[in-house]
Structures are given as C-alpha cells and as structure tokens.
Design an enzyme around this catalytic site. Structure first.
Site, PDB file in Angstrom:
ATOM      1  N   LYS A 115      -7.392  22.791  -3.713  1.00 53.51           N
ATOM      2  CA  LYS A 115      -8.813  22.739  -4.060  1.00 53.51           C
ATOM      3  C   LYS A 115      -9.299  24.112  -4.507  1.00 53.51           C
ATOM      4  O   LYS A 115      -9.999  24.221  -5.519  1.00 53.51           O
ATOM      5  CB  LYS A 115      -9.622  22.240  -2.860  1.00 53.51           C
ATOM      6  CG  LYS A 115     -11.068  22.048  -3.176  1.00 53.51           C
ATOM      7  CD  LYS A 115     -11.684  20.895  -2.431  1.00 53.51           C
ATOM      8  CE  LYS A 115     -13.115  20.674  -2.917  1.00 53.51           C
ATOM      9  NZ  LYS A 115     -13.781  19.631  -2.186  1.00 53.51           N
ATOM     10  N   LYS A 198       0.232  10.833  -6.713  1.00 51.16           N
ATOM     11  CA  LYS A 198      -0.016   9.819  -5.672  1.00 51.16           C
ATOM     12  C   LYS A 198      -1.370   9.145  -5.897  1.00 51.16           C
ATOM     13  O   LYS A 198      -2.293   9.770  -6.433  1.00 51.16           O
ATOM     14  CB  LYS A 198       0.056  10.453  -4.282  1.00 51.16           C
ATOM     15  CG  LYS A 198      -1.116  11.332  -3.944  1.00 51.16           C
ATOM     16  CD  LYS A 198      -1.235  11.644  -2.460  1.00 51.16           C
ATOM     17  CE  LYS A 198      -2.515  12.457  -2.288  1.00 51.16           C
ATOM     18  NZ  LYS A 198      -2.812  12.934  -0.993  1.00 51.16           N
ATOM     19  N   LYS A 201      -8.020   8.813  -3.327  1.00 53.20           N
ATOM     20  CA  LYS A 201      -9.446   8.509  -3.453  1.00 53.20           C
ATOM     21  C   LYS A 201     -10.092   9.369  -4.525  1.00 53.20           C
ATOM     22  O   LYS A 201     -11.086   8.993  -5.121  1.00 53.20           O
ATOM     23  CB  LYS A 201     -10.150   8.783  -2.121  1.00 53.20           C
ATOM     24  CG  LYS A 201      -9.759   7.809  -1.036  1.00 53.20           C
ATOM     25  CD  LYS A 201     -10.087   8.357   0.351  1.00 53.20           C
ATOM     26  CE  LYS A 201      -9.205   7.696   1.394  1.00 53.20           C
ATOM     27  NZ  LYS A 201      -9.229   8.347   2.694  1.00 53.20           N
TER      28      LYS A 201
END
Ligand code: TYM
Length: 335
Positions: A115, A198, A201
C-alpha cells in the site's frame, strides 16, 4: 473447557459480501474442523477499521459476515462465533505484542509495504501498520494450534509464530506456535478478469470478483465472461494458461472432482463449455448458501444472541490468557 486442540480463523467485513476466494480458500474448510478441534471463528471488525468506512456500513457488513460463517456450516453450538470487538482482550494482548515487535519487522509485512509503495506512507494509517500484530493477538489469545487461511496470510502466520517464540523465550513457555492450514489447490483463487493476481475485495474490476451474496444470475454472467487465454486447448498450466487453470481449479473445487479427470472430460470441448460448467457448479453451491445467509440476516435478534454467546465463550479463554500474560510481563494485578 475441552482438551481438544484449537482451531481459529477470522474474516474481515471489508465488503458487503465475502467472495469465492474467501469461501474456497478459508471459510469452506472451517466447518470440517469443528469436531476434531475446539473452534473459534470470528469477524475481524477491528481490522476493518484500518480502511475508512461509514459506521452504518461497517455494522451491516459485520453482521453479514457473521451470517455467512454460519451459512457456510460453522455451528454456533460447537464453535465460538464472535465479533472481534466483543472480546476486548484482543487489543489488550495486542499492546504487549506490539512492544515485542521490531519496527523493521513490521515494516516488512507485504500488505503495508504494497500500500505505501503504491500510494505513499500518508495513504496508510498506523492501524494498517499494526494490523499483523492484532492478527497475531487474535491467534495467540486462544493458543490456536491451526489456522485455516488462504495463501496470502502465510506471512502473518510467520510473524505470529515469531512473536510467540519471542515471548516464550523472554518470559516462559506460554503460547502455542500455530500452524497455518492452507489447502494448496484453493489457497489462491485468481481474479476472473486478471488471472495473474489473486481475487480480492480491492480488485480493479468488479467483474473479476464473484461475491457470494450477489444475484446468482450476475455471478453466472461473471463466470461466463472470465478472461481465458489464447489457444483452444483445455489444459492445466498455471504459467501459460492462468485463466483456464483458474477455471479448472474452481470447477474441481465446486464439483469435488480431480483436475485431471476434468481435463480429460473437456478434451475437444471449448472454453465456453468450461465456463458454463463452472457457472453451474458454483451456482449450485452458492445459491443455497446465499439464501441461508439472507434468512439468518432476517432473524437479527437471533443472530445477535449467537454472537453474544460466542463472545462469552471466547472471553472465557481470552481473559485467562491476558491475565497470565500481564502477570508474566510484570504488570501488577488489580487487587
Ligand atoms: P480476509 O478477510 O482478507 O480474507 C478471509 C480469508 O480468505 C482468504 N482469502 C483467499 N483465499 C484464497 N484465494 C483468495 N483469492 C483469497 N482471498 C482471501 C484469506 O487468506 C483469509 O483466510 N487478516 C485476515 C483476517 C484475520 C485473521 C485473523 C485470519 C484477522 N485475524 C486471525 C486468521 C486468523 C484477512 O484479512 O483475511
């Protein structure tokens, strides 16, 4: 209290629904471990605060997540089903573990690194930095022997084991070193639109993610429009044909049939046939799951009572661990 070994896992309520990656990689393994193990299954609502969210939305998602655990077969009679925030010992233990964690070690955790490398340090809060330490507290609080999770949690489990070891050697043997329980074939379900990453969300395309609570028709459409690879052959080759390999993985998981048998069966057939078969098999399992979840959400009072009882069960174990840990590190017990 039982003398069985313990199993524990949590899922974050960071979306309106869990997706099939969460389901196949983690949730679906949980019910099968309830007999052999004393089980603790929960919703990591405190973890979900690391991303900004509307309070009402978080409340709704937390209950929806709890309902999905139960719909997947977690039995509140046998397992403690709880919300992390209902057991204050999670954050109490976390503080002690935070003081045992090197700053460098925490900085190397991939989630934080990813991030901040993409969006800069100001895009992340200290909660995200501490996130893996809270997860270690979740696990160590119950001295869990096994933790059924997807592949992406492996590094967090390693940190948990390190912290347990560090505490045990600095003070005295206290914590069990937990083993990850990762089912290799389904440990990393890929995004349907970008099968090199992957399913997550935070995917860039909603069409790549199949949410368990979405309309079954919409989900069937997503499977049918999954990205495949050039060529026509249906073979299991994760490097050169990641899209087809992902579809075969999904079909094997939802039908319980081996990939090799499926490859033989689809010899000479087209990608469209494979996608249709995945849509049907997934729909057959997810549709009743979704209905059960919606039913549970319609009985909110009962669901809340289940969570209150689950928190009681969890606290019976958690409070003892915290008392022991606080004593060992030198905090004076309240007289
Ligand atoms: P979370 O909420 O992101 O995901 C819940 C579970 O789903 C697994 N998973 C996947 N498995 C296979 N393929 C995928 N594409 C995929 N995406 C997600 C995750 O590995 C996880 O098992 N930090 C955890 C929540 C947590 C936790 C814990 C887990 C908090 N405390 C203690 C175990 C023990 C997380 O963010 O999972």
């Amino acid at each position: 209290m039982s003398d069985k070994p313990r199993v524990l896992s949590l899922a974050q309520p960071t979306a309106d629904s869990l997706h099939i990656g969460n389901y196949l990689g983690a949730l679906r393994q949980w019910p099968g471990l309830q007999d052999q193990y004393e089980a603790f299954y929960g919703v990591a609502d405190l973890h979900a605060l690391t991303v900004e969210v509307e309070p009402a939305v978080l409340r709704k998602r937390s209950l929806a997540s709890a309902a999905q655990l139960i719909a997947a077969g977690v039995d509140p009679e046998r397992s403690a089903v709880f919300l992390q925030s209902h057991v204050p010992e999670h954050t109490q233990l976390m503080w002690v573990l935070t003081c045992l964690t090197g700053f460098g070690h925490a900085s190397r955790m991939t989630q934080f690194k990813d991030k901040t490398s993409k969006h800069g340090v100001d895009a992340a809060n200290v909660g995200l930095f501490n996130y893996p330490i809270l997860m270690a507290a979740d696990i160590l609080l119950y001295n869990a022997d096994r933790v059924p999770v997807g592949e992406d949690q492996r590094q967090h489990l390693e940190l948990t084991r390190d912290l347990a070891h560090r505490f045990n050697t600095r003070y005295s043997p206290t914590f069990t070193l937990p083993e990850p329980h990762i089912v290799k074939s389904v440990g990393k379900i890929k995004d349907l639109q970008d099968p090199t990453v992957k399913m997550s969300k935070s995917s860039s395309s909603p069409n790549g993610v199949v949410d368990l609570l979405d309309d079954p028709k919409l989900n069937a459409k997503k499977f049918r429009s999954a990205v495949t690879d050039s060529g026509r052959d249906i073979t299991f080759d994760e490097v050169n044909k990641p899209g087809v390999a992902n579809l075969l993985t999904l079909l094997a998981a939802f039908t319980g049939r081996p990939v090799e048998t499926l490859v033989e069966e689809f010899g000479g057939k087209g990608y469209g046939d494979l996608k249709g078969a995945v849509a049907d098999a997934a729909g057959a399992e997810i549709t009743p799951f979704r209905e059960r979840t919606l039913e549970l959400l319609g009985e909110k009072t009962e669901l809340e009572a289940i969570l209150a009882a689950g928190a009681e069960k969890a606290r019976a174990v958690a409070s003892r661990t915290v008392a022991k840990v606080y004593r060992k590190v030198g905090l004076v017990p309240r007289g």
